[in-house]
Design a protein around this motif. Structure first.
Motif, short mmCIF file in Angstrom:
data_model
loop_
_atom_site.label_atom_id
_atom_site.label_comp_id
_atom_site.label_asym_id
_atom_site.label_seq_id
_atom_site.Cartn_x
_atom_site.Cartn_y
_atom_site.Cartn_z
N ALA A 37 38.37 -18.72 132.90
CA ALA A 37 39.63 -19.33 133.14
C ALA A 37 40.62 -18.80 132.23
O ALA A 37 41.86 -18.47 132.58
N GLU A 38 40.27 -18.68 131.06
CA GLU A 38 41.24 -18.28 129.95
C GLU A 38 41.97 -16.62 130.28
O GLU A 38 42.88 -16.45 130.19
N ILE A 39 40.88 -15.99 130.55
CA ILE A 39 41.09 -14.53 130.92
C ILE A 39 41.88 -14.55 132.15
O ILE A 39 42.74 -13.63 132.14
N ALA A 40 41.46 -15.32 133.14
CA ALA A 40 42.51 -15.34 134.28
C ALA A 40 43.91 -15.86 134.03
O ALA A 40 44.73 -14.92 134.64
N HIS A 41 44.00 -16.61 133.04
CA HIS A 41 45.40 -17.15 132.75
C HIS A 41 46.10 -15.99 132.12
O HIS A 41 47.32 -15.56 132.29
N HIS A 42 45.45 -15.36 130.97
CA HIS A 42 46.08 -14.30 130.61
C HIS A 42 46.32 -13.02 131.37
O HIS A 42 47.52 -12.30 130.98
N SER A 43 45.50 -13.01 132.53
CA SER A 43 45.94 -11.97 133.36
C SER A 43 47.06 -12.36 134.28
O SER A 43 47.39 -11.29 135.40
N GLY A 44 47.60 -13.64 134.21
CA GLY A 44 48.71 -14.08 135.18
C GLY A 44 48.10 -14.38 136.43
O GLY A 44 48.87 -14.64 137.40
#
Length: 228
Positions: A37-44
């Protein structure tokens, strides 16, 4: 992730999740989902982040994973801030203060939590009110010798606060040192937006020549120099 290689990070986390499920390491599953989830968030990619968070929360309930729940609360607090809902973010930080009181946490976790709390305080009370806590958090990060990406994030928060209090030269110094700590690694979309905002505002306030001079002056500055 720290290097801004989000697609590589996503692939590694997905492989780790598959292996955890294959060997029955179910306690690892909610935290890995939270990381996705964090990776997706940082990816926009907000929809994917939300989907992973829902699944992570459900599995965290099943496995009684307090750490995963805490991580998800922190991520939701950052999202609430980005959505312009600091009161909601502050309520989540209050939950995390209870969790931290029960379990504590490694310096990296405490730095990430402090970074979020500082931004919440700045949003609710103003940058002046948040600066003392920022200096305390930066001192703790320097003392613990945290990774460049963690310290850089704190410095970027500090750059924003210093800019908002009118200390534009110090804001340039903080942002420039953060950029140096990140090295060749790209900022995520949210960090890049913050850096662009600080750069544009400080250049307009100082003028191009003074701004360039401030950037050059940061070459001899370490994070510890920005604490006082």
């Amino acid at each position: 992730m720290a290097q801004g290689r989000y697609e590589d990070a996503r692939a590694e986390c997905e492989e780790a999740l598959h292996l955890a499920q294959e060997v029955g390491a179910f306690a690892e599953t909610p935290f890995l989902l939270a990381r996705l989830a964090e990776i997706a968030h940082h990816s926009g990619d907000r929809p994917r982040a939300e989907a992973h968070m829902v699944r992570a929360a459900a599995v965290a309930d099943e496995t009684a994973s307090l750490d995963a729940h805490a991580f998800l609360i922190l991520l939701r607090a950052r999202m609430a801030l980005e959505d312009g809902a600091p009161d909601e973010a502050e309520a989540m930080c209050a939950q995390l203060r209870v969790v931290n009181g029960r379990t504590g946490g490694p310096p990296t976790w405490m730095a990430a939590f402090a970074d979020t709390e500082i931004r919440v305080r700045a949003a609710l009370e103003g940058a002046d009110a948040a600066l003392p806590q920022w200096r305390e958090a930066l001192a703790a990060a320097v003392s613990a010798r945290l990774s460049g990406s963690i310290t850089a994030s704190l410095l970027e928060t500090g750059a924003l606060l210093l800019m908002e209090t009118g200390d534009h030269t110090a804001a340039v110094h903080a942002l420039t040192v953060a950029t140096r700590l990140r090295g060749p690694h790209a900022r995520g979309p949210h960090e890049a937006d913050l850096a662009a905002r600080v750069t544009a505002t400080t250049r307009a306030a100082l003028g191009p020549a003074a701004h360039t001079e401030a950037v050059a002056g940061a070459a001899s500055i370490d994070p510890a120099d920005l604490i006082s």
